[in-house]
Design a protein around this motif. Structure first.
Motif, PDB file in Angstrom:
ATOM      1  N   LEU A  43       0.832  -1.197   0.000  1.00  0.00           N
ATOM      2  CA  LEU A  43       0.000   0.000   0.000  1.00  0.00           C
ATOM      3  C   LEU A  43       0.867   1.248   0.000  1.00  0.00           C
ATOM      4  N   GLU A  44       1.956   1.224   0.752  1.00  0.00           N
ATOM      5  CA  GLU A  44       2.829   2.393   0.847  1.00  0.00           C
ATOM      6  C   GLU A  44       3.395   2.770  -0.522  1.00  0.00           C
ATOM      7  N   GLU A  45       3.778   1.761  -1.306  1.00  0.00           N
ATOM      8  CA  GLU A  45       4.306   2.038  -2.642  1.00  0.00           C
ATOM      9  C   GLU A  45       3.241   2.661  -3.535  1.00  0.00           C
ATOM     10  N   LEU A  46       2.038   2.110  -3.483  1.00  0.00           N
ATOM     11  CA  LEU A  46       0.960   2.670  -4.292  1.00  0.00           C
ATOM     12  C   LEU A  46       0.620   4.082  -3.839  1.00  0.00           C
ATOM     13  N   THR A  47       0.597   4.318  -2.539  1.00  0.00           N
ATOM     14  CA  THR A  47       0.311   5.656  -2.027  1.00  0.00           C
ATOM     15  C   THR A  47       1.331   6.660  -2.546  1.00  0.00           C
ATOM     16  N   GLY A  48       2.597   6.273  -2.587  1.00  0.00           N
ATOM     17  CA  GLY A  48       3.624   7.161  -3.129  1.00  0.00           C
ATOM     18  C   GLY A  48       3.363   7.509  -4.586  1.00  0.00           C
ATOM     19  N   ILE A  49       2.951   6.522  -5.379  1.00  0.00           N
ATOM     20  CA  ILE A  49       2.627   6.765  -6.784  1.00  0.00           C
ATOM     21  C   ILE A  49       1.447   7.723  -6.899  1.00  0.00           C
ATOM     22  N   ARG A  50       0.446   7.519  -6.058  1.00  0.00           N
ATOM     23  CA  ARG A  50      -0.740   8.365  -6.110  1.00  0.00           C
ATOM     24  C   ARG A  50      -0.413   9.807  -5.695  1.00  0.00           C
ATOM     25  N   ILE A  51       0.415   9.978  -4.681  1.00  0.00           N
ATOM     26  CA  ILE A  51       0.803  11.327  -4.249  1.00  0.00           C
ATOM     27  C   ILE A  51       1.516  12.051  -5.384  1.00  0.00           C
ATOM     28  N   SER A  52       2.460  11.385  -6.017  1.00  0.00           N
ATOM     29  CA  SER A  52       3.221  12.011  -7.112  1.00  0.00           C
ATOM     30  C   SER A  52       2.305  12.395  -8.261  1.00  0.00           C
ATOM     31  N   TYR A  53       1.390  11.506  -8.612  1.00  0.00           N
ATOM     32  CA  TYR A  53       0.498  11.809  -9.728  1.00  0.00           C
ATOM     33  C   TYR A  53      -0.428  12.980  -9.398  1.00  0.00           C
ATOM     34  N   LEU A  54      -1.093  12.916  -8.266  1.00  0.00           N
ATOM     35  CA  LEU A  54      -2.075  13.945  -7.931  1.00  0.00           C
ATOM     36  C   LEU A  54      -1.420  15.315  -7.791  1.00  0.00           C
ATOM     37  N   ALA A  55      -0.269  15.361  -7.132  1.00  0.00           N
ATOM     38  CA  ALA A  55       0.428  16.636  -6.969  1.00  0.00           C
ATOM     39  C   ALA A  55       0.917  17.165  -8.310  1.00  0.00           C
ATOM     40  N   GLY A  56       1.434  16.269  -9.141  1.00  0.00           N
ATOM     41  CA  GLY A  56       1.950  16.692 -10.436  1.00  0.00           C
ATOM     42  C   GLY A  56       0.873  17.080 -11.426  1.00  0.00           C
ATOM     43  N   SER A  57      -0.369  16.697 -11.144  1.00  0.00           N
ATOM     44  CA  SER A  57      -1.477  16.984 -12.054  1.00  0.00           C
ATOM     45  C   SER A  57      -2.327  18.165 -11.597  1.00  0.00           C
ATOM     46  N   GLY A  58      -1.901  18.836 -10.533  1.00  0.00           N
ATOM     47  CA  GLY A  58      -2.608  20.035 -10.100  1.00  0.00           C
ATOM     48  C   GLY A  58      -3.771  19.797  -9.172  1.00  0.00           C
ATOM     49  N   ALA A  59      -3.825  18.616  -8.535  1.00  0.00           N
ATOM     50  CA  ALA A  59      -4.937  18.339  -7.630  1.00  0.00           C
ATOM     51  C   ALA A  59      -4.819  19.090  -6.307  1.00  0.00           C
ATOM     52  N   GLY A  60      -3.644  19.608  -6.020  1.00  0.00           N
ATOM     53  CA  GLY A  60      -3.453  20.333  -4.771  1.00  0.00           C
ATOM     54  C   GLY A  60      -1.988  20.382  -4.390  1.00  0.00           C
ATOM     55  N   ASP A  61      -1.713  20.945  -3.231  1.00  0.00           N
ATOM     56  CA  ASP A  61      -0.354  21.044  -2.724  1.00  0.00           C
ATOM     57  C   ASP A  61       0.175  19.647  -2.376  1.00  0.00           C
ATOM     58  N   GLU A  62       1.397  19.365  -2.790  1.00  0.00           N
ATOM     59  CA  GLU A  62       1.937  18.016  -2.592  1.00  0.00           C
ATOM     60  C   GLU A  62       2.007  17.646  -1.116  1.00  0.00           C
ATOM     61  N   ARG A  63       2.388  18.592  -0.268  1.00  0.00           N
ATOM     62  CA  ARG A  63       2.484  18.277   1.160  1.00  0.00           C
ATOM     63  C   ARG A  63       1.114  17.959   1.748  1.00  0.00           C
ATOM     64  N   ALA A  64       0.086  18.678   1.291  1.00  0.00           N
ATOM     65  CA  ALA A  64      -1.265  18.417   1.787  1.00  0.00           C
ATOM     66  C   ALA A  64      -1.761  17.053   1.316  1.00  0.00           C
ATOM     67  N   ILE A  65      -1.503  16.736   0.046  1.00  0.00           N
ATOM     68  CA  ILE A  65      -1.923  15.435  -0.484  1.00  0.00           C
ATOM     69  C   ILE A  65      -1.186  14.312   0.233  1.00  0.00           C
ATOM     70  N   GLU A  66       0.104  14.498   0.442  1.00  0.00           N
ATOM     71  CA  GLU A  66       0.878  13.475   1.157  1.00  0.00           C
ATOM     72  C   GLU A  66       0.333  13.267   2.566  1.00  0.00           C
ATOM     73  N   PHE A  67       0.010  14.349   3.247  1.00  0.00           N
ATOM     74  CA  PHE A  67      -0.537  14.238   4.601  1.00  0.00           C
ATOM     75  C   PHE A  67      -1.860  13.474   4.590  1.00  0.00           C
ATOM     76  N   GLU A  68      -2.741  13.805   3.633  1.00  0.00           N
ATOM     77  CA  GLU A  68      -4.055  13.174   3.588  1.00  0.00           C
ATOM     78  C   GLU A  68      -3.952  11.670   3.328  1.00  0.00           C
ATOM     79  N   LEU A  69      -3.143  11.285   2.355  1.00  0.00           N
ATOM     80  CA  LEU A  69      -3.093   9.864   1.995  1.00  0.00           C
ATOM     81  C   LEU A  69      -2.283   9.045   2.999  1.00  0.00           C
ATOM     82  N   THR A  70      -1.213   9.606   3.516  1.00  0.00           N
ATOM     83  CA  THR A  70      -0.459   8.850   4.521  1.00  0.00           C
ATOM     84  C   THR A  70      -1.217   8.785   5.850  1.00  0.00           C
ATOM     85  N   SER A  71      -2.023   9.806   6.148  1.00  0.00           N
ATOM     86  CA  SER A  71      -2.876   9.746   7.336  1.00  0.00           C
ATOM     87  C   SER A  71      -3.901   8.632   7.204  1.00  0.00           C
ATOM     88  N   ARG A  72      -4.447   8.484   5.995  1.00  0.00           N
ATOM     89  CA  ARG A  72      -5.374   7.376   5.759  1.00  0.00           C
ATOM     90  C   ARG A  72      -4.681   6.034   6.017  1.00  0.00           C
TER      91      ARG A  72
END
Length: 326
Positions: A43-72
């Motif tokens: 799961l951790e590997e997939l979460t890393g892929i998802r963070i990189s994609y979402l941040a790189g695609s303009g879904a939001g601030d990378e630190r905020a996205i990382e916090f949200e998904l790793t908190s989950r």
């Protein structure tokens, strides 16, 4: 008894938290119908892929996205501390993908019998009254082994390098998860059709063909009403609209301040108020006289399947079958 409720995001989660006193809520914020969801070892590997994609695609601030998904992920890790875990998801594609991912995790981290429960509705949590929510929690039912097994198969199928296994699910009995079949079909419809358009893109063009002076934000609302179960957020919608408008040979003209972005409020306001219209090529594609796939660069993920011009899987919605790359 202490419950942990896992649900589709912050809005639904806050309503459940306010209504059901004494429960903890874990929002599942990932937009799994968008971007790469490949097979990974953890799961951790997939979460890393998802963070990189979402941040790189303009879904939001990378630190905020990382916090949200790793908190989950951390929330899942401590779920064993709760007496019960209640999965509370809606019927649409967004929720059903989250549900099968969550169930896949719990299949690998089994709980005591009858302490993993499911609430399924055919309406949206955010539209419900507190009284309805209080009633629905009493209708939570323990997950069965057949439901877990189906979710594991579906989650693995979604993440394959081709959509064949995902499409093959339609030949199975999916009744253990009653809203999964609709989600499988709707995800397949995001593959390009014979005209090169996904269903969402096709609906956009149909709306623009049918109505004049339709603002971008009105286009979003109008296209959403064409869904059997609305699932797509505005960020995903704007990304697809940008693709139609910003290609070297666009299908849509008149989209101001594209691409859409959240940072500049003035540009964002101009974008949503602009009035896109079909180009000549857009009219040809929607009329079936041209193939959009021949006129732009394709780089899109459907689960674990990376679509490109050279490796383009399609879905024929009329015959309901996959068309393999030429």
């Amino acid at each position: 008894m202490t419950d942990l409720i896992i649900t589709n995001g912050d809005s639904a989660g806050e309503l459940l938290r306010r209504t059901l006193a004494g429960t903890e809520v874990l929002p599942w914020r990932d937009v799994l119908y968008e971007g790469p969801v490949p097979l990974t070892d953890s799961l951790e590997e997939l979460t890393g892929i998802r963070i990189s994609y979402l941040a790189g695609s303009g879904a939001g601030d990378e630190r905020a996205i990382e916090f949200e998904l790793t908190s989950r992920d951390r929330g899942l890790g401590i779920s064993a501390d709760f007496d019960r875990v209640v999965l509370w998801f809606e019927h649409d594609l967004y929720d059903q993908l989250q549900l099968i991912q969550a169930l896949d995790w719990f299949a690998d981290h089994p709980r005591e019998p009858e302490t993993l429960l499911l609430v399924q509705t055919d309406d949206y949590i955010g539209r419900q009254e507190p009284e309805t929510i209080a009633e629905q929690i009493t209708q939570a039912r323990p997950m069965t082994q057949s439901q877990l097994d189906l979710a594991v198969r579906a989650w693995a199928a979604f993440r394959q390098a081709t959509p064949e296994a995902w499409g093959h699910l339609l030949k199975e009995d999916l009744s253990a998860l009653p809203f999964l079949r609709g989600a499988v079909v709707r995800m397949l419809e995001e593959l390009p059709g014979p005209d090169g358009l996904s269903r969402t893109e096709r609906q956009m063009l149909a709306c623009l063909e049918a109505k004049t002076a339709l603002s971008s934000v009105a286009l979003f609302g109008t296209a959403q009403k064409m869904e059997e179960a609305e699932f797509m957020g505005d960020w995903s919608f704007w990304r697809l609209l940008d693709g139609l408008a910003m290609a070297p040979k666009p299908l849509v003209a008149g989209l101001e301040c594209a691409p859409f972005q959240f940072e500049d409020k003035a540009r964002m306001e101009a974008y949503v108020k602009s009035q896109p219209a079909l180009t000549t090529l857009g009219k040809d594609v929607i009329a079936g006289r041209a193939d959009w796939a021949e006129h732009h660069v394709i780089d899109r993920w459907i689960g674990g399947t990376h679509l490109t011009n050279a490796r383009l899987w399609r879905w024929d919605s009329e015959t309901e079958h996959l068309i393999a790359p030429a």
